[in-house]
Enzyme design. Structure first.
Site, PDB file in Angstrom:
ATOM      1  N   HIS D 152       0.724  -5.801  12.543  1.00 20.33           N
ATOM      2  CA  HIS D 152       1.989  -4.651  12.170  1.00 20.33           C
ATOM      3  C   HIS D 152       1.580  -3.386  12.535  1.00 20.33           C
ATOM      4  CE1 HIS D 152       2.686  -8.131   9.189  1.00 20.33           C
ATOM      5  NE2 HIS D 152       4.011  -7.342   9.157  1.00 20.33           N
ATOM      6  N   LYS D 156       1.023   0.601   7.635  1.00 21.29           N
ATOM      7  CA  LYS D 156       1.163  -0.378   6.601  1.00 21.29           C
ATOM      8  C   LYS D 156      -0.074  -0.635   5.850  1.00 21.29           C
ATOM      9  CE  LYS D 156       1.756  -5.858   6.043  1.00 21.29           C
ATOM     10  NZ  LYS D 156       2.976  -5.481   4.883  1.00 21.29           N
TER      11      LYS D 156
END
Lengths: 263, 263, 263, 263
Positions: D152, D156
């Site tokens: 990601h 995040k």
């Protein structure tokens, strides 16, 4: 460095403006466009907190503002004459348009050298893509068996991509010629083995959801080496532009191609 | 080139013998092992069509056969003294054992230079792995955000792999220090974010069916760059050995590390 | 289960023998080959610690040893008659040869059902490859834009691979027909867009060092889904064979295709 | 089908409006938001060519417009009461909010069944992600050795991702328990082997330029199977929403989870 952006209303120029504003060591001192209706960039909603003059005439801007470097993203037509004007004013230039002839580059380099200033022309500012091509070229010397898979969105009309062909050209310069695949291989369905370039094979995948991606896959007895670049957004070009602007301070000549300043 | 192989009964030495036999410009002139019971390699079933003398004493072999180059894959213990003996006889050497001290390397280099012959010591002859590390080191200068995923068979005891740590070390030399990930990131399960090395992250996957693989993944705004090496078999080291043997002809010094002859 | 292996000297049969020996719930009770010179498997060096009778006649073996299941890896020629003999003796069968006609399968199924025993014929025992094809077929219903990249060693003569074509066939059954790529796309070098199968594209990569690999890449607005299978060794078929042997205990019919027992 | 969109000013609701407008078999008949200042969607610049009434009260909209289906992307707080109101009016519903209790789902299902209409609640409308999880769950039955790599963007905060943990949970239901890796493996740097979940390992990569990606890698003797999902944009959820709307016509009950309508 005090930086001016020429072609600031284009898609690339607009990103360059934002990049110059973001980088701490770069200062936006002027922007230029063809027949602008604004006098100051603050008239554009997005930039209403700024105070940067807008020019329609390049020479006037150079003489009034005296920037350290001009970044020019215009069109192949005006890119050459813009760069000539900038260099003749003794100002460094980074130009992102294509279409320069070898004669034009030679002429511009002579001006840069006589003025002892740095300049850079690059058709591609994606540092990652340029590194991929350099690495592929080097690896091709030791691994002559190589195939390219390039993957793009399905609106792309031409296959293979320009980057894939450029990569194959660069590898061919450094690679022992081999016609790949089994000598007597057979395509049960035409095209299965892809496009051939100097004995190498290039495969073009086109799918919705993809942007611009390329894998260069080398194979040898007992091992494989893969170099992949993924490009999602034109913002990826901006680190190459910033790098180029800074590099012009160290140079006293004109360089063609981002690859020649990545050491 | 007339090549002798020392440690020819070891796993690597055995592959080297086959490599020398396969390469058209290399000739196998002698093999050496500790207290061999054979006098000639033809006594070994696999090589019964050959006629190559087997030696148990290195000096005797060097004086009798006078090879152009000796490839030595023995043990750290004897690697140093073997190389010294070989170089003192004015013979080129390629040594694949580890454990040399800096002092030993300096001493051996002095001998090579005084004799004006080439020599190479390398802990790793996998050209692909060395290129991966070189490329990663270069890319880290432009892309300081990078993670390593290394994947090995599930019998491997240590994590991360030596190659992963070496890669991270090489990148750290060339990379602006960044502690990666969000400043306030949280591991809901311990270890999720992998091992930290100088702000970079290393992840070790262990699964049956895998051999030795590594991915170095760089990320930047709008783009990614990935370099992957897959190693399936120790045969992958052999092109690096052959390259090194040939390179000793061009050198008049001792080189440590395959990376220093990959130009 | 008491298992006999027919064709035990073939490459696949030999792996099956080792698999039966390794699995705790399977017992090797007999092996069969065409005109064997051995009476017992212990006469073969590798198996000298075993005590398993070798037979040259199938019926004799079935009547003497009464196995629970026979695994047959012979040739398309004898596969059918072997299976018929095995089933008529009321013994379960797993057959790995190809070339059965639909009529033969119907006939054999009738025998299995009348005897109330399980049997399985499969042209491919690679569980991973079969799962890849099943998953691809299911995904094609929701993602009609899909391309296949299959990668094999460079001695492979035919392109695309049989598995790639089989995968495309299975997807075509479940997929809304779309001719992929831009309507007016142009191949600057012939073959770049690969082989076309029902509007999908298949690309065949051939490189030394590779074994047998396939990627099925689906693309849709904002997302991608990729299914990849890597096959390194025929040992990968063995878990499928063991699974099949065990499954015959639960069946009272003949199943064609490993995919039909993967639920 | 005549479709109304509740929560049409939210990020998801806005995408749903555009999706309904784009799909030929779906007609946008009303939109709903909390205290809207518009009476008609045409008052919003982007939709100035349309003529669709805007409502602030759900019951009023249901009674006046009588849609075939309402798509609701609001908040966990009002999602339950909205759905209850919609179903009690005998109208089909697709709800994308989370936080329903099992008791609420049972109650809503009873209403749907008594009215003989279809309804669907789903926390995740990404068809690709749901397929990845289903495929991983199925493969885990045959390949108990598996690791997850999820990648990601580096903003995040939590690791591993919710999708990774959900995938591991689904695999654990279907997988023979194995503690992966060598029994005596050692982490030379803490965290190298990732997060452990029921003997499986999860690795979380965080890099700028990435969006949301996950690989599930299975390994077995001689083979590997990899399932990868890439999510670039929330537009990827829209095909799942359209699929769900159409599916409600075929149902006479309430389904929880997109996976249960992917057959």
């Amino acid at each position: 460095m005090r930086v001016a952006v020429s072609g600031f209303k284009g898609r690339m120029g607009h990103e360059v403006v934002k990049t110059v504003l973001r980088e701490a060591d770069l200062e936006l001192v002027a922007v230029l466009d063809h027949e602008p209706k604004e006098k100051n960039i603050r008239e554009i909603a997005e930039f209403n907190a700024l105070d940067v003059p807008v020019y329609g005439n390049l020479s006037e801007m150079l003489e009034t503002v005296k920037p350290d470097c001009v970044v020019d993203f215009t069109t192949p037509k005006v890119g050459y004459s813009n760069m000539k004007t900038i260099l003749e004013h003794g100002v460094r230039a980074v130009v992102g348009t294509t279409g320069f002839t070898p004669e034009q580059i030679t002429e511009l380099r002579a001006i840069a050298e006589s003025k002892k200033i740095g300049a850079l022309i690059a058709p591609n500012f994606a540092v990652g893509a340029v590194l991929m091509m350099q690495f592929a070229q080097k690896a091709a010397k030791y691994f002559p068996n190589v195939e390219i898979i390039e993957l793009h969105h399905d609106n792309k009309l031409d296959a293979p991509s320009g980057t894939a062909v450029k990569t194959a050209e660069m590898m061919a310069e450094n690679r022992e010629f081999i016609k790949q695949g089994a000598a007597d291989e057979v395509e049960l369905i035409e095209g299965a083995r892809g496009a051939e370039y100097e004995g190498m094979r290039i495969h073009s995948v086109r799918l919705p959801g993809l942007v611009a991606h390329q894998e260069v896959i080398f194979g040898a007895e007992g091992q494989g080496l893969t170099i992949r670049h993924d490009s999602y957004d034109r913002i990826s070009f901006m680190s190459g532009v910033a790098l180029s602007v800074r590099k012009t301070k160290e140079l006293e000549t004109l360089i063609y191609g981002l690859e020649n300043i990545l050491d």
